[in-house]
Design an enzyme around this catalytic site. Structure first.
Site, short mmCIF file in Angstrom:
data_model
loop_
_atom_site.label_atom_id
_atom_site.label_comp_id
_atom_site.label_asym_id
_atom_site.label_seq_id
_atom_site.Cartn_x
_atom_site.Cartn_y
_atom_site.Cartn_z
N CYS A 1 -4.49 15.65 13.24
CA CYS A 1 -4.48 17.10 13.42
C CYS A 1 -5.61 17.50 14.38
CB CYS A 1 -4.61 17.78 12.05
SG CYS A 1 -4.52 19.58 12.07
N ASP B 1 7.31 19.18 13.27
CA ASP B 1 5.91 19.58 13.18
C ASP B 1 5.77 21.07 13.51
OD1 ASP B 1 3.15 20.05 13.73
OD2 ASP B 1 2.85 17.93 14.17
N HIS C 1 4.25 18.05 10.12
CA HIS C 1 2.82 17.93 10.35
C HIS C 1 2.18 17.43 9.06
CE1 HIS C 1 -0.67 18.91 12.82
NE2 HIS C 1 -1.28 19.32 11.72
#
Length: 241
Positions: free
Chosen positions: A124, A172, A205
């Site tokens: 991330c 994502d 994600h």
């Protein structure tokens, strides 16, 4: 394999930055692992422990130390903690933070003689910072898991001499497919045959985080882990002779 894990302090100019270190007694390589936006959480420590079990010395720096030390804001399920983590990430000085991470990389690279230059990896926000560090330091290789905003780091990707490996879930919410394809193009433009770029159908994600129960994807995690370990094995030092 016997592992040792401990919290350590890394000298940073006028102060010290905390970090979590997990390592076997005789590492075959070393890796700086950069956290998600939530801090050096149990999830990040677990990932470090897992990679250490494969023979690597893994350091997870406390990147927010200039704002608040030892943050643990969960994994994103709680809305209040997630917003606080977003606030910290927005306040975080990435240029200064990159310098801190280069310092941590230098510290780890010199910590275990015979393992050579440390690798850099992140998830991330950490996946973006890994790109920044790889452009600024002579890392052995760079791994980015669902790094955010990489389409804006063309200069950094071009400047990176080390091989890079990137992973994205195709579902994502922070990296739409248009962004993912733009990043794929930037990696392709490097024209480095050592580079690797992977996407995972239906994965979201944070798919690699076992503690993120609403996002964790076992199949994607297993495949990404295999690919990461293979990449590290090719591009980091072996056991000293």
């Amino acid at each position: 394999m016997q592992l040792q894990s401990t919290d350590v302090m890394i000298p940073i100019r006028e102060s010290e930055m905390g970090a979590y270190l997990a390592a076997p007694s005789v590492p075959k390589g070393s890796l700086v692992l950069i956290q998600e936006i939530f801090g050096v959480t149990p999830a990040m420590r677990a990932i470090a422990d897992d990679l250490a079990s494969e023979g690597y010395a893994v350091l997870v720096p406390d990147i927010y130390w200039r704002l608040a030390r030892s943050l643990d804001l969960g994994n994103g399920e709680d809305p209040a903690e997630r917003q606080l983590a977003v606030d910290y990430s927005n306040r975080y000085d990435e240029q200064l933070g990159t310098q801190d991470l280069v310092n941590a990389w230098q510290w780890l690279s010199g910590r275990f003689p015979g393992t050579g230059s440390a690798a850099i990896a992140g998830l991330c926000l950490g996946g973006r910072l890994a790109v920044r560090v790889a452009a600024a330091a002579d890392v052995s290789c760079m791994i980015s898991l669902y790094g955010v905003g990489l389409d804006k780091l063309a200069a950094e990707l071009a400047a990176t001499k080390a091989p890079v490996q990137l992973h994205y879930g195709e579902n994502d919410n922070h990296n739409p497919m248009a962004v993912i394809e733009a990043v794929r193009g930037l990696v392709a433009s490097r024209d480095d045959t050592r580079d690797e770029f992977f996407t995972y159908p239906e994965a979201e994600h944070a798919f690699y985080n076992r503690f993120r129960l609403d996002r964790f994807d076992q199949a994607a995690h297993t495949l990404a882990r295999q690919r990461m370990l293979s990449f590290l094995a090719r591009h980091t030092a072996r056991h000293p002779s």
